[in-house]
Design an enzyme around this catalytic site. Structure first.
Site, PDB file in Angstrom:
ATOM      1  N   LYS A  14       0.829  -1.208   0.000  1.00 12.74           N
ATOM      2  CA  LYS A  14       0.000   0.000   0.000  1.00 12.74           C
ATOM      3  C   LYS A  14       0.866   1.262   0.000  1.00 12.74           C
ATOM      4  O   LYS A  14       0.648   2.179  -0.785  1.00 12.74           O
ATOM      5  CB  LYS A  14      -0.941   0.016   1.234  1.00 12.74           C
ATOM      6  CG  LYS A  14      -1.865  -1.189   1.300  1.00 12.74           C
ATOM      7  CD  LYS A  14      -2.816  -1.129   2.493  1.00 12.74           C
ATOM      8  CE  LYS A  14      -2.133  -1.169   3.843  1.00 12.74           C
ATOM      9  NZ  LYS A  14      -1.384  -2.409   4.135  1.00 12.74           N
ATOM     10  N   ARG A  89      -9.959   0.485   8.265  1.00 17.68           N
ATOM     11  CA  ARG A  89      -9.631  -0.929   8.436  1.00 17.68           C
ATOM     12  C   ARG A  89     -10.509  -1.629   9.463  1.00 17.68           C
ATOM     13  O   ARG A  89     -10.159  -2.712   9.923  1.00 17.68           O
ATOM     14  CB  ARG A  89      -8.143  -1.153   8.678  1.00 17.68           C
ATOM     15  CG  ARG A  89      -7.542  -0.467   9.811  1.00 17.68           C
ATOM     16  CD  ARG A  89      -6.132  -0.045   9.492  1.00 17.68           C
ATOM     17  NE  ARG A  89      -5.119  -1.071   9.535  1.00 17.68           N
ATOM     18  CZ  ARG A  89      -3.880  -0.886   9.059  1.00 17.68           C
ATOM     19  NH1 ARG A  89      -3.541   0.246   8.479  1.00 17.68           N
ATOM     20  NH2 ARG A  89      -2.994  -1.814   9.149  1.00 17.68           N
ATOM     21  N   ARG A 128      12.079  -5.619   4.696  1.00 18.53           N
ATOM     22  CA  ARG A 128      11.705  -4.211   4.506  1.00 18.53           C
ATOM     23  C   ARG A 128      12.556  -3.293   5.386  1.00 18.53           C
ATOM     24  O   ARG A 128      12.783  -3.564   6.566  1.00 18.53           O
ATOM     25  CB  ARG A 128      10.237  -3.986   4.858  1.00 18.53           C
ATOM     26  CG  ARG A 128       9.885  -2.487   4.838  1.00 18.53           C
ATOM     27  CD  ARG A 128       8.428  -2.198   4.842  1.00 18.53           C
ATOM     28  NE  ARG A 128       7.760  -2.591   6.066  1.00 18.53           N
ATOM     29  CZ  ARG A 128       6.472  -2.406   6.291  1.00 18.53           C
ATOM     30  NH1 ARG A 128       5.717  -1.845   5.354  1.00 18.53           N
ATOM     31  NH2 ARG A 128       5.924  -2.788   7.419  1.00 18.53           N
ATOM     32  N   ARG A 161      11.219  -1.204  10.637  1.00 18.89           N
ATOM     33  CA  ARG A 161      10.073  -0.742  11.425  1.00 18.89           C
ATOM     34  C   ARG A 161       9.924  -1.586  12.674  1.00 18.89           C
ATOM     35  O   ARG A 161      10.114  -2.801  12.636  1.00 18.89           O
ATOM     36  CB  ARG A 161       8.801  -0.815  10.574  1.00 18.89           C
ATOM     37  CG  ARG A 161       8.215   0.569  10.340  1.00 18.89           C
ATOM     38  CD  ARG A 161       7.141   0.578   9.355  1.00 18.89           C
ATOM     39  NE  ARG A 161       5.943  -0.140   9.805  1.00 18.89           N
ATOM     40  CZ  ARG A 161       4.814  -0.165   9.136  1.00 18.89           C
ATOM     41  NH1 ARG A 161       4.734   0.481   7.988  1.00 18.89           N
ATOM     42  NH2 ARG A 161       3.775  -0.834   9.572  1.00 18.89           N
TER      43      ARG A 161
END
Ligand code: AP5
Length: 221
Positions: A14, A89, A128, A161
């Site tokens: 996203k 969400r 990531r 993250r």
């Protein structure tokens, strides 16, 4: 004028697509995950509260997120359209957004659902890294930064993250299937859902989304 929502599980792409779509469609993105992390970094009361949920892989309570989004939706730059990334969400968030838009005689044009299987997601998020300032996402193997450890967009250092360790990713996926998957059906029933294969290479995913959205807009004009 485009009012869009990007749906999909954690790691579906996203944020990556939002980065390219805002340029291609000339609309600003509103990412609730980014806004909440920024609030947490600044240590605001909302940020401190949100961080407790984010660090456990849970959703931040609806009332906190809704007020954040409603405030953002009243800023002048979103008058000509927006791309919502990570909101709504829950069914309650989706219904509240609809009511908010309807009260202003506005509506969504489309909801893009990026589809990626859970095992691919766990693998993606293990690789990531994100920019510590602008939060642009990279994949160390598939989409590495031009200079290791440095953001292509703003030159700031990259970091992992805090909610990306595998155990937390599995919890975020569980929460997604329980709380956010019903939002997909909500928009399908309203004829707004555009399902896109999120396993295609990044530029192809962007192209498919732009093509589908253009076809929708033309069909309605
Ligand atoms: P949020 O920041 O929204 O996180 P998320 O939904 O879990 O999604 P991610 O940001 O992890 O992934 P993404 O889909 O953006 O993927 P990305 O492009 O980075 O939310 C974080 C937390 O905030 C939530 O858990 C919750 O606590 C809270 N929160 C936020 N919104 C809320 C709300 N509305 N209500 C309540 N709580 C809320 O891509 C992932 C990786 O894959 C990257 O490495 C990327 O380079 C790579 N990649 C992307 N596309 C491809 C591709 N096509 N092929 C191969 N690799 C790809």
């Amino acid at each position: 004028m485009m009012r869009l929502v990007l749906l999909g599980p954690p790691g579906a792409g996203k944020g990556t697509q939002a980065q390219f779509l805002t340029g291609r469609l000339a609309i600003p993105k509103i990412s609730t995950g980014e806004m909440l992390r920024q609030a947490a970094d600044r240590g605001t009361p909302l940020g401190v509260q949100a961080q407790r949920y984010i660090s456990r892989g849970e959703l931040v309570p609806d009332d906190l997120v809704v007020s954040l989004v409603e405030e953002r939706l009243q800023e002048p730059d979103v008058a000509a359209g927006f791309l919502l990334d990570g909101f709504p969400r829950t069914l309650n968030q989706a219904e509240t957004l609809d009511e908010w838009l309807a009260s202003r005689r506005q509506e969504l044009n489309a909801v893009v659902d990026l589809q990626v299987p859970d095992d691919v997601i766990v693998d993606r998020l293990a690789y990531r890294v994100v920019c510590s300032v602008c939060q642009a996402p990279y994949h160390l193997l598939i989409r590495p930064p031009r200079t290791p450890g440095v953001c292509d967009v703003c030159g700031s250092p990259l970091e992992q993250r805090a909610d990306d360790p595998a155990g937390l990713v599995r919890e975020r996926l569980r929460v997604y299937h329980e709380r956010t998957a019903p939002v997909t059906d909500y928009y399908r029933d309203r004829g707004l859902l555009v399902e896109v294969d999120g396993e295609l290479p990044v530029p192809q995913v962007t192209d498919v989304i732009v093509r589908e959205l253009t076809a929708r807009v033309l069909a309605r004009s």
